[in-house]
Design a protein around this motif. Structure first.
Motif, PDB file in Angstrom:
ATOM      1  N   SER A 143       0.819  -1.138   0.145  1.00 26.09           N
ATOM      2  CA  SER A 143      -0.129  -0.230   0.062  1.00 26.09           C
ATOM      3  C   SER A 143       1.003   1.151  -0.188  1.00 26.09           C
ATOM      4  O   SER A 143       1.790   1.330   0.530  1.00 26.09           O
ATOM      5  N   ALA A 144       0.540   2.322  -0.763  1.00 27.01           N
ATOM      6  CA  ALA A 144       1.313   3.467  -0.725  1.00 27.01           C
ATOM      7  C   ALA A 144       1.009   4.113   0.462  1.00 27.01           C
ATOM      8  O   ALA A 144       1.764   5.147   0.620  1.00 27.01           O
ATOM      9  N   ALA A 145       0.365   3.848   1.451  1.00 28.60           N
ATOM     10  CA  ALA A 145       0.340   4.283   2.849  1.00 28.60           C
ATOM     11  C   ALA A 145       1.620   4.164   3.323  1.00 28.60           C
ATOM     12  O   ALA A 145       1.909   5.017   4.566  1.00 28.60           O
ATOM     13  N   VAL A 146       2.554   3.330   3.081  1.00 24.52           N
ATOM     14  CA  VAL A 146       3.584   2.891   3.733  1.00 24.52           C
ATOM     15  C   VAL A 146       4.522   4.397   3.287  1.00 24.52           C
ATOM     16  O   VAL A 146       5.432   4.803   4.148  1.00 24.52           O
ATOM     17  N   LEU A 147       4.431   4.969   2.087  1.00 18.84           N
ATOM     18  CA  LEU A 147       5.275   6.005   1.848  1.00 18.84           C
ATOM     19  C   LEU A 147       4.720   7.407   2.634  1.00 18.84           C
ATOM     20  O   LEU A 147       5.724   8.441   2.862  1.00 18.84           O
ATOM     21  N   THR A 148       3.878   7.233   3.155  1.00 19.98           N
ATOM     22  CA  THR A 148       3.215   8.458   3.984  1.00 19.98           C
ATOM     23  C   THR A 148       2.439   8.147   5.271  1.00 19.98           C
ATOM     24  O   THR A 148       1.084   8.106   5.314  1.00 19.98           O
ATOM     25  N   PRO A 149       3.115   7.139   6.319  1.00 16.25           N
ATOM     26  CA  PRO A 149       2.584   6.730   7.321  1.00 16.25           C
ATOM     27  C   PRO A 149       1.692   7.854   8.253  1.00 16.25           C
ATOM     28  O   PRO A 149       2.394   8.698   8.553  1.00 16.25           O
ATOM     29  N   VAL A 150       0.640   7.438   8.607  1.00 16.16           N
ATOM     30  CA  VAL A 150      -0.151   8.356   9.497  1.00 16.16           C
ATOM     31  C   VAL A 150      -0.689   7.614  10.715  1.00 16.16           C
ATOM     32  O   VAL A 150      -0.742   6.528  10.621  1.00 16.16           O
ATOM     33  N   ALA A 151      -0.956   8.434  12.032  1.00 11.81           N
ATOM     34  CA  ALA A 151      -1.228   7.578  13.207  1.00 11.81           C
ATOM     35  C   ALA A 151      -2.323   6.866  12.976  1.00 11.81           C
ATOM     36  O   ALA A 151      -2.421   5.560  13.551  1.00 11.81           O
ATOM     37  N   PRO A 152      -3.651   7.153  12.611  1.00 11.58           N
ATOM     38  CA  PRO A 152      -4.697   6.161  12.490  1.00 11.58           C
ATOM     39  C   PRO A 152      -4.543   4.820  11.740  1.00 11.58           C
ATOM     40  O   PRO A 152      -5.315   3.913  12.204  1.00 11.58           O
ATOM     41  N   PHE A 153      -3.587   4.774  10.864  1.00  9.52           N
ATOM     42  CA  PHE A 153      -3.310   3.571  10.241  1.00  9.52           C
ATOM     43  C   PHE A 153      -1.945   2.903  10.519  1.00  9.52           C
ATOM     44  O   PHE A 153      -1.543   2.027   9.857  1.00  9.52           O
ATOM     45  N   LYS A 160       2.618  -3.833   6.438  1.00  9.13           N
ATOM     46  CA  LYS A 160       2.902  -3.370   5.009  1.00  9.13           C
ATOM     47  C   LYS A 160       4.394  -3.255   4.956  1.00  9.13           C
ATOM     48  O   LYS A 160       5.149  -3.610   3.775  1.00  9.13           O
ATOM     49  N   ALA A 161       4.658  -2.416   5.671  1.00 10.68           N
ATOM     50  CA  ALA A 161       6.363  -2.171   5.629  1.00 10.68           C
ATOM     51  C   ALA A 161       7.139  -3.325   5.709  1.00 10.68           C
ATOM     52  O   ALA A 161       8.115  -3.554   5.153  1.00 10.68           O
ATOM     53  N   ALA A 162       6.632  -4.022   6.880  1.00 13.55           N
ATOM     54  CA  ALA A 162       7.361  -5.471   7.035  1.00 13.55           C
ATOM     55  C   ALA A 162       7.322  -6.233   5.842  1.00 13.55           C
ATOM     56  O   ALA A 162       8.008  -7.067   5.547  1.00 13.55           O
ATOM     57  N   LEU A 163       6.085  -6.266   5.231  1.00 11.99           N
ATOM     58  CA  LEU A 163       5.736  -7.100   4.039  1.00 11.99           C
ATOM     59  C   LEU A 163       6.606  -6.866   2.917  1.00 11.99           C
ATOM     60  O   LEU A 163       7.388  -7.775   2.165  1.00 11.99           O
ATOM     61  N   GLU A 164       7.169  -5.325   2.862  1.00 11.22           N
ATOM     62  CA  GLU A 164       7.756  -5.125   1.524  1.00 11.22           C
ATOM     63  C   GLU A 164       9.453  -5.485   1.927  1.00 11.22           C
ATOM     64  O   GLU A 164       9.897  -5.943   0.917  1.00 11.22           O
ATOM     65  N   THR A 165       9.678  -5.370   3.128  1.00 12.61           N
ATOM     66  CA  THR A 165      11.351  -5.934   3.514  1.00 12.61           C
ATOM     67  C   THR A 165      11.342  -7.446   3.188  1.00 12.61           C
ATOM     68  O   THR A 165      12.232  -7.657   2.607  1.00 12.61           O
TER      69      THR A 165
END
Length: 257
Positions: A143-153, A160-165
């Protein structure tokens, strides 16, 4: 939707056996349709069937958040398909909370189970068969949410960041066995689930301007088919020298240096 053919006029995934998680609607259903149109035999799964499961695919109910669910799904794939050549991990999602401290421990665990560990478990069950055949294609949907992490998510984004690594590491490990592992990272895609999540987020952030959606440089939200096209490319022979990559499909919304 266009049927994909190679230069000889043969559908490029003819004879391939594919498993798609979260394939009952939205992006997952679009991926299933693309794979079917390209000639693959497709098994798809979700926690419950919907009317949008594409015709031509075999559907089984499964909860990939648990080890037992992953084992049952892998067994069903072997029984129905005889093996898996293409594995697309699309199942995922999470609900927003009013700040990081409001996210309960069990929600963190559920986000990890669904958005990260489900892929790890299913890969570990199906990669051995790919290694024996010296061939396989795996796509993890991030998810592109990984590129701009925000507190609610943040629970979702961290998973998802763990998934990418993990995906990059698995690609290096399995490359000698002819297995390609790549990631697709969608931006803002118009799906019922995505719209519902964005509405929930807006209610948690009622400040002026919070509900305004930044413009996508290409002028529109993504369609599920846009992501499915990327997945199809990555599992096709046209991407035969591509592994460990992360293909961001976001209409240019998240510039990267």
């Amino acid at each position: 939707m266009t049927t994909i053919e190679n230069g000889s006029g043969t559908r490029e995934l003819a004879g391939k056996r594919a498993l798609v998680t979260g394939g009952s609607r939205g992006i997952g259903a679009a991926v299933v349709r693309q794979l079917l149109d390209a000639g693959a035999e497709v098994l798809t799964t979700a926690r419950s069937a919907t009317s949008t499961v594409p015709a031509g695919a075999t559907f089984v109910e499964a909860d990939v958040r648990t080890k037992a669910g992953a084992e049952a799904l892998a067994a069903a794939a072997r029984e129905v398909l005889g093996g898996v050549d293409v594995l697309v991990h699309n199942a995922g999602g999470a609900q927003p909370f009013d700040g990081t401290s409001a996210i309960p421990d069990e929600v963190w665990q559920d986000a990890l189970d669904l958005n990260f560990l489900a892929s790890v478990r299913l890969d570990s069950l199906l990669v051995p068969g790919m290694r024996e055949r010296r061939s396989g294609m795996i796509v993890h949907v991030s998810s592109a949410a990984v590129l701009t992490p925000v507190a609610p998510f943040l629970h979702y984004v961290a998973a998802k960041a763990a998934l990418e690594t993990y995906s990059r590491g698995l690609a290096l490990e399995q490359a000698p066995f002819g297995i390609r592992v790549n990631t697709v990272t969608p931006g803002r895609v118009a799906t019922p689930g995505g719209e519902a999540t964005r509405e929930q987020w807006a209610r948690l952030n009622p400040v002026e301007g919070q509900g305004d959606v930044p413009a996508v440089p290409l002028g529109r939200d993504g369609r599920p088919e846009d992501i499915a096209d990327a997945v199809l490319f990555l599992v096709s022979g046209r991407a035969s020298w591509l592994t460990g990559s992360n293909l961001v499909v976001d209409g240019g919304e998240f510039p990267r240096g």
